[in-house]
Design an enzyme around this catalytic site. Sequence first.
Site, PDB file in Angstrom:
ATOM      1  N   CYS A 140     128.039  49.104  40.283  1.00  0.00           N
ATOM      2  CA  CYS A 140     129.387  49.659  40.488  1.00  0.00           C
ATOM      3  C   CYS A 140     129.498  50.386  41.817  1.00  0.00           C
ATOM      4  CB  CYS A 140     129.721  50.611  39.346  1.00  0.00           C
ATOM      5  SG  CYS A 140     128.391  51.775  39.002  1.00  0.00           S
ATOM      6  N   ARG A 168     128.550  59.917  37.942  1.00  0.00           N
ATOM      7  CA  ARG A 168     128.781  60.381  36.566  1.00  0.00           C
ATOM      8  C   ARG A 168     127.454  60.330  35.793  1.00  0.00           C
ATOM      9  NH1 ARG A 168     126.281  56.514  35.169  1.00  0.00           N
ATOM     10  NH2 ARG A 168     126.992  54.610  34.155  1.00  0.00           N
ATOM     11  N   HIS A 220     132.577  57.781  39.320  1.00  0.00           N
ATOM     12  CA  HIS A 220     131.737  58.285  40.416  1.00  0.00           C
ATOM     13  C   HIS A 220     132.667  58.729  41.547  1.00  0.00           C
ATOM     14  CE1 HIS A 220     128.207  56.308  38.646  1.00  0.00           C
ATOM     15  NE2 HIS A 220     128.756  55.113  38.768  1.00  0.00           N
TER      16      HIS A 220
HETATM   17  N1  NDP Z   1     127.950  51.055  32.746  1.00  0.00           N
HETATM   18  C1  NDP Z   1     128.025  51.067  34.040  1.00  0.00           C
HETATM   19  O1  NDP Z   1     128.522  52.029  34.612  1.00  0.00           O
HETATM   20  C2  NDP Z   1     127.553  49.925  34.842  1.00  0.00           C
HETATM   21  C3  NDP Z   1     126.506  49.145  34.460  1.00  0.00           C
HETATM   22  N2  NDP Z   1     126.067  48.148  35.284  1.00  0.00           N
HETATM   23  C4  NDP Z   1     124.933  47.345  34.904  1.00  0.00           C
HETATM   24  O2  NDP Z   1     125.337  46.419  33.894  1.00  0.00           O
HETATM   25  C5  NDP Z   1     124.251  46.144  33.009  1.00  0.00           C
HETATM   26  C6  NDP Z   1     124.708  46.463  31.608  1.00  0.00           C
HETATM   27  O3  NDP Z   1     125.071  47.822  31.559  1.00  0.00           O
HETATM   28  P1  NDP Z   1     126.061  48.386  30.442  1.00  0.00           P
HETATM   29  O4  NDP Z   1     127.092  47.389  30.093  1.00  0.00           O
HETATM   30  O5  NDP Z   1     126.464  49.709  30.921  1.00  0.00           O
HETATM   31  O6  NDP Z   1     125.055  48.564  29.241  1.00  0.00           O
HETATM   32  P2  NDP Z   1     125.414  48.787  27.719  1.00  0.00           P
HETATM   33  O7  NDP Z   1     124.221  49.417  27.117  1.00  0.00           O
HETATM   34  O8  NDP Z   1     126.742  49.424  27.566  1.00  0.00           O
HETATM   35  O9  NDP Z   1     125.588  47.308  27.187  1.00  0.00           O
HETATM   36  C7  NDP Z   1     124.543  46.391  27.107  1.00  0.00           C
HETATM   37  C8  NDP Z   1     124.535  45.828  25.722  1.00  0.00           C
HETATM   38  O10 NDP Z   1     123.548  44.831  25.637  1.00  0.00           O
HETATM   39  C9  NDP Z   1     123.133  44.740  24.283  1.00  0.00           C
HETATM   40  N3  NDP Z   1     121.737  44.339  24.236  1.00  0.00           N
HETATM   41  C10 NDP Z   1     120.636  45.108  24.208  1.00  0.00           C
HETATM   42  N4  NDP Z   1     119.541  44.326  24.209  1.00  0.00           N
HETATM   43  C11 NDP Z   1     119.974  43.047  24.219  1.00  0.00           C
HETATM   44  C12 NDP Z   1     119.320  41.784  24.221  1.00  0.00           C
HETATM   45  N5  NDP Z   1     117.999  41.676  24.190  1.00  0.00           N
HETATM   46  N6  NDP Z   1     120.095  40.674  24.219  1.00  0.00           N
HETATM   47  C13 NDP Z   1     121.438  40.757  24.244  1.00  0.00           C
HETATM   48  N7  NDP Z   1     122.104  41.928  24.243  1.00  0.00           N
HETATM   49  C14 NDP Z   1     121.376  43.056  24.236  1.00  0.00           C
HETATM   50  C15 NDP Z   1     123.379  46.086  23.649  1.00  0.00           C
HETATM   51  O11 NDP Z   1     124.248  45.899  22.570  1.00  0.00           O
HETATM   52  P3  NDP Z   1     123.719  45.553  21.104  1.00  0.00           P
HETATM   53  O12 NDP Z   1     122.244  45.915  21.047  1.00  0.00           O
HETATM   54  O13 NDP Z   1     124.573  46.402  20.224  1.00  0.00           O
HETATM   55  O14 NDP Z   1     123.975  44.093  20.961  1.00  0.00           O
HETATM   56  C16 NDP Z   1     124.145  46.869  24.690  1.00  0.00           C
HETATM   57  O15 NDP Z   1     125.339  47.461  24.175  1.00  0.00           O
HETATM   58  C17 NDP Z   1     123.079  46.978  33.534  1.00  0.00           C
HETATM   59  O16 NDP Z   1     122.339  46.177  34.424  1.00  0.00           O
HETATM   60  C18 NDP Z   1     123.767  48.102  34.313  1.00  0.00           C
HETATM   61  O17 NDP Z   1     122.967  48.661  35.311  1.00  0.00           O
HETATM   62  C19 NDP Z   1     126.690  47.842  36.445  1.00  0.00           C
HETATM   63  C20 NDP Z   1     127.782  48.557  36.834  1.00  0.00           C
HETATM   64  C21 NDP Z   1     128.239  49.705  36.107  1.00  0.00           C
HETATM   65  O1  X15 Z   2     124.941  50.948  38.539  1.00  0.00           O
HETATM   66  C1  X15 Z   2     125.409  52.036  38.279  1.00  0.00           C
HETATM   67  O2  X15 Z   2     125.221  53.150  38.997  1.00  0.00           O
HETATM   68  P1  X15 Z   2     124.252  53.300  40.264  1.00  0.00           P
HETATM   69  O3  X15 Z   2     124.806  52.382  41.314  1.00  0.00           O
HETATM   70  O4  X15 Z   2     124.396  54.719  40.658  1.00  0.00           O
HETATM   71  O5  X15 Z   2     122.859  52.924  39.842  1.00  0.00           O
HETATM   72  C2  X15 Z   2     126.159  52.189  37.032  1.00  0.00           C
HETATM   73  O6  X15 Z   2     127.056  53.268  37.090  1.00  0.00           O
HETATM   74  C3  X15 Z   2     125.166  52.352  35.927  1.00  0.00           C
HETATM   75  O7  X15 Z   2     124.383  53.410  36.285  1.00  0.00           O
HETATM   76  P2  X15 Z   2     123.380  54.034  35.249  1.00  0.00           P
HETATM   77  O8  X15 Z   2     122.052  53.400  35.535  1.00  0.00           O
HETATM   78  O9  X15 Z   2     123.405  55.494  35.601  1.00  0.00           O
HETATM   79  O10 X15 Z   2     123.899  53.737  33.868  1.00  0.00           O
END
Ligand code: NDP
Ligand code: X15
Length: 337
Positions: A140, A168, A220
């Site tokens: 992000c 954040r 952020h």
């Molecule tokens: N949140 C953010 O601010 C941002 C995140 N990202 C990136 O995006 C990616 C995902 O982050 P985010 O969406 O926040 O994470 P979350 O934890 O919100 O979502 C990921 C989901 O994946 C599921 N999961 C866990 N293990 C597995 C598996 N083995 N197979 C399939 N599903 C699985 C879990 O749900 P369940 O176990 O319930 O199925 C979990 O809710 C990361 O790489 C992160 O760094 C990028 C930009 C911003």
């Molecule tokens: O990719 C992100 O932030 P980052 O660019 O600061 O690593 C997302 O906000 C997820 O960050 P997190 O690893 O703190 O959940």
Amino acid sequence: MLTVGINGYGTIGKRVADAVTQQPDMELAGVAKTRPNFEAQTAVRKDYPLYTAVEERVELFEEAGIGLAGTVSELVEQSDVVVDACPSGIGADNKSMYESLDTPALYQGGEDADLVDTSFNARGNYSAAAGASHVRVVSCNTTGLSRLLTPLQEQYGVEKARVTLVRRGGDPGQTSRGPINDILPNPITVPSHHGPDVNTVFPDLDIDTLGMKVPATLMHLHSVNVTLESSPTAADVRDLLREESRLFLVPESMAIDGAGKLKEFAHDAGRPRGDVWENCVWEESISMEDNDLYLFEAIHQESDVVPENVDAIRAVTETADANESIATTNETLGIGL
Ligand SMILES: NC(=O)C1=CN([C@@H]2O[C@H](COP(=O)(O)OP(=O)(O)OC[C@H]3O[C@@H](n4cnc5c(N)ncnc54)[C@H](OP(=O)(O)O)[C@@H]3O)[C@@H](O)[C@H]2O)C=CC1
Ligand SMILES: O=C(OP(=O)(O)O)[C@H](O)COP(=O)(O)O
């Protein structure tokens, strides 16, 4: 029509799934979950075919009364592209499955850059993903920085960028995250991972970044200083940035003083989940001192990578060029505050 599967249905995955259903050239094959929690139940309510990410857990879903369409490998097999939105590091574990089923995969910013053929930002390096098998949509923060730095680099040249990122602590649903009463240098070492991550999109850009974490969940905030290779006026820079479809210049007249009101505005505007897909750059903050540009921008971490994932699907399948894809994604999602 491109068939898209989503593996990992959390913060990012559920938003990308919704966005895919809005595209005229895409259909959602389904989403994969590890357990039958509220998100699984929402997926079912939306009629998204639900697949188990862990074969041994079929019974868990059955006990919860949730019907499954199959297992994650079946989802991947029928997808033209899979979007992996699993927690950081799980995408790397999944790579061999995507390879064995010969399905191009998009990963998220939590994965290492060396996992993939290229890192991706739609405005920054769309064409680098053409025909690639493994592409990483940068985080992000890096997405926000790439969107801002691309027009500055194209128009004025960037001598050096210096950015302090006030991050954040966690997303609203992440109850175990923090800090809850502190202000952390994070990472303590300099540069933070964000500068090198920007270099995965722009290898030659000179950028230093420092990171912090604070007790907030909404967005952020970036404090930006870019030394340009020429000396535009602040008004020139405002005009340039205003032309960018994924930058929202927050006008003084809106009286938006921070992330709280930005999110409130997004809710009032009818945005799904209050999402803010655009970088929010405070117009009044855009200032020039000689060659030095200064500004503040806020980044909605839960949603700004969503349009980039949609564009990356078209980029890897070579079904649209950057301008076409960005225009379609913007129009279908309603980007442009
Ligand atoms: N949140 C953010 O601010 C941002 C995140 N990202 C990136 O995006 C990616 C995902 O982050 P985010 O969406 O926040 O994470 P979350 O934890 O919100 O979502 C990921 C989901 O994946 C599921 N999961 C866990 N293990 C597995 C598996 N083995 N197979 C399939 N599903 C699985 C879990 O749900 P369940 O176990 O319930 O199925 C979990 O809710 C990361 O790489 C992160 O760094 C990028 C930009 C911003
Ligand atoms: O990719 C992100 O932030 P980052 O660019 O600061 O690593 C997302 O906000 C997820 O960050 P997190 O690893 O703190 O959940």
